[in-house]
Scaffold this motif. Structure first.
Motif, PDB file in Angstrom:
ATOM      1  N   ALA A 111     -32.311  -3.133 -21.726  1.00  0.00           N
ATOM      2  CA  ALA A 111     -32.833  -2.307 -20.634  1.00  0.00           C
ATOM      3  C   ALA A 111     -31.750  -2.047 -19.586  1.00  0.00           C
ATOM      4  O   ALA A 111     -31.629  -0.932 -19.067  1.00  0.00           O
ATOM      5  CB  ALA A 111     -34.038  -2.994 -19.992  1.00  0.00           C
ATOM      6  N   LYS A 112     -30.963  -3.066 -19.305  1.00  0.00           N
ATOM      7  CA  LYS A 112     -29.888  -2.923 -18.321  1.00  0.00           C
ATOM      8  C   LYS A 112     -28.890  -1.855 -18.765  1.00  0.00           C
ATOM      9  O   LYS A 112     -28.484  -0.988 -17.987  1.00  0.00           O
ATOM     10  CB  LYS A 112     -29.181  -4.261 -18.130  1.00  0.00           C
ATOM     11  CG  LYS A 112     -28.096  -4.281 -17.054  1.00  0.00           C
ATOM     12  CD  LYS A 112     -27.585  -5.711 -16.845  1.00  0.00           C
ATOM     13  CE  LYS A 112     -26.584  -5.780 -15.698  1.00  0.00           C
ATOM     14  NZ  LYS A 112     -25.313  -5.119 -16.016  1.00  0.00           N
ATOM     15  N   VAL A 113     -28.509  -1.898 -20.036  1.00  0.00           N
ATOM     16  CA  VAL A 113     -27.567  -0.915 -20.573  1.00  0.00           C
ATOM     17  C   VAL A 113     -28.186   0.484 -20.542  1.00  0.00           C
ATOM     18  O   VAL A 113     -27.521   1.463 -20.177  1.00  0.00           O
ATOM     19  CB  VAL A 113     -27.151  -1.298 -22.009  1.00  0.00           C
ATOM     20  CG1 VAL A 113     -26.370  -0.160 -22.669  1.00  0.00           C
ATOM     21  CG2 VAL A 113     -26.332  -2.574 -22.001  1.00  0.00           C
ATOM     22  N   ALA A 114     -29.462   0.584 -20.926  1.00  0.00           N
ATOM     23  CA  ALA A 114     -30.136   1.888 -20.914  1.00  0.00           C
ATOM     24  C   ALA A 114     -30.122   2.486 -19.509  1.00  0.00           C
ATOM     25  O   ALA A 114     -29.759   3.656 -19.324  1.00  0.00           O
ATOM     26  CB  ALA A 114     -31.570   1.742 -21.416  1.00  0.00           C
ATOM     27  N   HIS A 115     -30.467   1.675 -18.535  1.00  0.00           N
ATOM     28  CA  HIS A 115     -30.534   2.183 -17.163  1.00  0.00           C
ATOM     29  C   HIS A 115     -29.154   2.543 -16.614  1.00  0.00           C
ATOM     30  O   HIS A 115     -29.009   3.517 -15.862  1.00  0.00           O
ATOM     31  CB  HIS A 115     -31.230   1.159 -16.271  1.00  0.00           C
ATOM     32  CG  HIS A 115     -32.655   0.924 -16.652  1.00  0.00           C
ATOM     33  ND1 HIS A 115     -33.282  -0.292 -16.544  1.00  0.00           N
ATOM     34  CD2 HIS A 115     -33.580   1.769 -17.195  1.00  0.00           C
ATOM     35  CE1 HIS A 115     -34.525  -0.195 -16.973  1.00  0.00           C
ATOM     36  NE2 HIS A 115     -34.735   1.044 -17.380  1.00  0.00           N
TER      37      HIS A 115
END
Length: 352
Positions: A127-131
């Protein structure tokens, strides 16, 4: 009990109870309760949070990631599938590279693939990478929720779909989409493509009346409410641990017996075990042995490993006797001594 009016006070009270429990299990403020299978919830999630022609990257680990891609394609989304190495899931480093390459603004991921047993326990990192790449993350957690750690707030997940019949141990026929602020804002930009899956309508009905827009499966809502009550009283962390320990001893037995499970270490599900069958044993034969000798119903293989694997669910409620018979079945299948199953059973008992 007699059936109740789904527009009456009794159902409204039931709906409030169930929704509060689901909010605790998901770790999210908004939860839409749908009368549909898990596939319906995934379709509702894509329909509400992804625009037509928008670029969506989907991690391909089995049948249900392929199904998410079919749903997205049907809804006019520009889909790219990316397949990790065999028996593995997506790492944050590889995801970062793929998002930069595709310029996708939506990431779709099946948290737990019931066709292959590959699980993503690194959702927080993904999720961190996606955001960081300007994308939202949509998660199919149909066989993940309740069997693995899930807190949408802590993990910063935007939307998650799940269903009643897996680790939540209720009958099939209900599903849910939970979502947070980032997805709710995105929903305002997405054109309506369905009346039944309009999550804004579900939220409106719940906030104004504690009801659903269309007739729900009232009997199933009663069952779900009871199942969630049992799980929360048991303790959600204790509930997850039961699943984790059961799957762990099953996987360990297979490997100590000289066999192999499909998912590699670090990518193994808590809610399903997927052993690759010994030479000369077909899925049909393995299923026959399980039923006739050990009184167990197991699933045949799926996806690319359909003809050389079986699937053994470890989710929901089961007695200790079921755990023991499952271990004895695997020992039988791989020609291992009874003593190995006994040892693994003692390990299970000492860790739950």
């Amino acid at each position: 009990m007699p059936m109740i009016n789904h527009r009456g006070p009794e159902f409204r009270e039931l709906m409030k109870e169930v929704t509060v429990k689901l909010q605790k299990v998901f770790g999210a403020p908004n939860v839409a309760l749908l009368t549909a299978s898990g596939t319906g919830a995934v379709e509702a999630m894509v329909a509400n949070f992804v625009k037509p022609k928008e670029k969506m990257l989907i991690v391909q680990t089995g049948v249900f990631s392929d199904r998410m891609a079919k749903i997205a394609n049907t809804l006019g989304v520009d889909v790219t599938l990316v397949e990790p190495p065999e028996g593995e899931g997506m790492t944050p480093e590889d995801l970062d590279s793929k998002l930069k390459e595709t310029k996708a603004t939506v990431l779709g991921i099946v948290a737990n693939e019931t066709s292959t047993g590959v699980v993503h326990k690194n959702l927080l990192e993904l999720a961190k990478v996606a955001h960081e790449n300007g994308a939202i993350i949509l998660v199919d957690a149909v066989s993940y929720l309740g069997g693995h750690e899930m807190d949408m707030e802590v993990m910063d997940l935007d939307a998650v779909a799940s269903a009643s019949q897996k680790a939540l141990m209720a009958p099939p026929g209900l599903s849910f989409v939970a979502y947070r602020d980032r997805a709710e804002e995105k929903m305002k930009e997405v054109p309506k493509r369905s009346l039944y899956w309009d999550l804004e309508l579900y939220k409106k009905f719940y906030e104004e009346k504690y009801e659903t827009p269309a007739t729900p499966a009232v009997s199933l809502v009663y069952a779900l409410n009871k199942a969630l009550e049992m799980i929360l009283n048991y303790g959600i962390n204790n509930w997850i641990r039961r699943h984790e320990v059961f799957s762990k001893v099953m996987n360990e037995l297979v490997e100590r017996a000289g066999g192999r499970v499909y998912p590699k270490e670090g990518w193994r599900s808590n809610t399903i075990v997927v052993p690759l069958l010994p030479e000369g044993i077909t899925p049909a034969e393995a299923k026959r042995i399980a039923r006739e000798r050990w009184g167990l119903d197991i699933g045949g293989g799926g996806w690319k490993i359909k003809e050389k694997s079986v699937r053994i669910g470890t989710m929901g409620w089961y007695e200790e006797d079921t755990v023991y018979r499952a271990l004895r079945f695997l020992a039988d299948l791989y020609g291992a001594p009874k003593e190995l199953a006994d040892e693994m059973f003692r390990e299970y008992l000492s860790n739950v």
